[in-house]
Design an enzyme around this catalytic site. Structure first.
Site, mmCIF file in Angstrom:
data_model
loop_
_atom_site.group_PDB
_atom_site.id
_atom_site.type_symbol
_atom_site.label_atom_id
_atom_site.label_comp_id
_atom_site.label_asym_id
_atom_site.label_seq_id
_atom_site.Cartn_x
_atom_site.Cartn_y
_atom_site.Cartn_z
ATOM 1 N N VAL A 189 0.565 -11.354 20.792
ATOM 2 C CA VAL A 189 -0.561 -11.926 21.722
ATOM 3 C C VAL A 189 0.078 -12.069 22.868
ATOM 4 C CG1 VAL A 189 -1.690 -13.348 19.717
ATOM 5 C CG2 VAL A 189 0.267 -14.298 20.995
ATOM 6 N N ARG A 249 1.742 -8.907 25.402
ATOM 7 C CA ARG A 249 1.107 -7.711 25.997
ATOM 8 C C ARG A 249 1.419 -6.521 25.212
ATOM 9 N NH1 ARG A 249 -1.682 -10.349 28.531
ATOM 10 N NH2 ARG A 249 -1.633 -10.483 30.861
ATOM 11 N N ASP A 288 -3.498 -8.540 18.997
ATOM 12 C CA ASP A 288 -4.372 -8.980 19.750
ATOM 13 C C ASP A 288 -4.357 -7.950 20.787
ATOM 14 O OD1 ASP A 288 -6.800 -10.526 20.370
ATOM 15 O OD2 ASP A 288 -5.431 -11.201 22.164
ATOM 16 N N GLU A 318 -5.806 0.177 25.476
ATOM 17 C CA GLU A 318 -7.199 -0.676 25.257
ATOM 18 C C GLU A 318 -8.358 0.177 26.139
ATOM 19 O OE1 GLU A 318 -6.317 -4.797 26.237
ATOM 20 O OE2 GLU A 318 -4.529 -4.935 24.937
ATOM 21 N N HIS A 336 -8.287 -8.169 22.095
ATOM 22 C CA HIS A 336 -7.768 -8.855 23.201
ATOM 23 C C HIS A 336 -8.650 -10.063 23.301
ATOM 24 C CE1 HIS A 336 -5.242 -8.393 27.064
ATOM 25 N NE2 HIS A 336 -5.169 -9.300 26.758
#
Length: 317
Positions: free
Chosen positions: A227, A229, A253, A258, A277
């Site tokens: 969770v 980077r 996450d 992304e 995210h």
């Protein structure tokens, strides 16, 4: 009159609190795309950050002295240039402690009770009770990057009866962490974990930190939760560990890229849980972020040093 520019929505109550603390300042609440160069350059304080304001903030005519970032991570901001201009930067660290901790345990509990597989079976109308079920009590959680979120995660882990191990740059103790290691002892700490939780910020030192060697240091039965980077993990190395069975599963996450491409192999892996995210999302985000800003604003207008979440440019966090 000096100006405070906010590029995030503020309630009328929040705006009034700002005006009460800083009556000699003009407050402007708007969208980043609607800002003109003159407004940005005339601002002394800015609440929030956007790439749309970067050029004007860094211009020679900018009067900006302080930015209150709306996020905990500041790795996408021009830190070197902000430091050179003498602009103070504070972040929203602490806003995420509750939602991210709950997100971490949502993933951990899903793996522990095989909920991730049950949900997939539900989609296929399939009744299947196979699998290995266990409990958190007595298990060890290794939290890599013990800040406010990590400390809160450790506290909740202890409530589940887990043993808590932490890793932080300073090695400084935490009341909820039973054993604390420095970063140069990372592999030793990882070897102890049934659940490894990465909450590290992205810096030159953490980029690609979780690589083949780090995954090799973990137990074959360990679950990895990220969770922090995405760029702190070498994704291909993690996938190889998952496919080889040298890592039991991963709750992710954040990702190197992304949004994650639709053809990425992670989508189809049964031992992976993914969320887009969203671990820090909460309906109480703005409330907590403004509370941090108000505390710092009180000091700022009084001529005192900012007291919360001041970014150390030399560390990038």
């Amino acid at each position: 009159m000096p100006k405070i520019v906010a590029i995030h929505d503020l309630t009328s109550e929040q705006q009034q609190k700002i005006k009460d603390i800083a009556p000699d300042y003009e407050l402007l609440v708007t969208k980043a795309k609607e800002l003109t160069p003159s407004i940005v350059q005339d601002a002394e304080i800015m609440i929030g950050w956007s790439r749309f304001v970067q050029e004007d903030v860094l211009s020679a005519d900018s009067k900006l002295k302080w930015i209150q970032a709306w996020s905990a991570g500041v790795d996408k901001m021009p830190l070197k240039e902000l430091e050179e201009k003498g602009i103070q930067l504070t972040n929203a660290s602490g806003v995420h402690s509750v939602p991210i901790t709950e997100h971490i345990f949502a993933m951990i509990l899903a793996f522990t009770r095989n909920l991730h597989l049950a949900i997939r079976q539900q989609s296929n109308s399939k009744w299947d009770t196979s699998g290995t079920f266990t409990e958190l009590a007595g298990k060890t959680i290794v939290i890599v990057g013990v800040g406010q979120i990590g400390s809160h995660t450790a506290r909740v882990a202890q409530a589940f009866g887990m043993r808590t191990v932490g890793v932080r740059h300073s090695g400084k103790s935490d009341p909820y962490v039973e054993a604390m290691y420095k970063v140069d002892q990372l592999d030793e700490a990882l070897a102890k974990g049934d659940y490894i939780v990465n909450i590290l910020p992205l810096t030159d030192d953490t980029r690609g930190l979780f690589n083949e060697a780090r995954f090799s240091a973990m137990k074959d039965s360990a679950f990895f939760v990220n969770v922090g980077r995405g760029q702190t993990v070498v994704t291909n190395d993690m996938i190889q560990a998952l496919q080889a069975g040298s890592l039991a599963g991963a709750g992710l996450d954040v990702f190197e890229e992304e949004p994650l491409p639709s053809d990425h192999p992670l989508w189809s892996m049964d031992n992976v849980i993914m969320t887009p995210h969203m671990a820090g999302d909460t309906d109480r985000y703005g409330e907590r972020a403004v509370d941090i800003f108000l505390e710092n604003l009180q000091n700022y207008v009084s001529g005192k040093p900012l007291s919360r979440n001041v970014i150390d440019y030399s560390k990038s966090y």
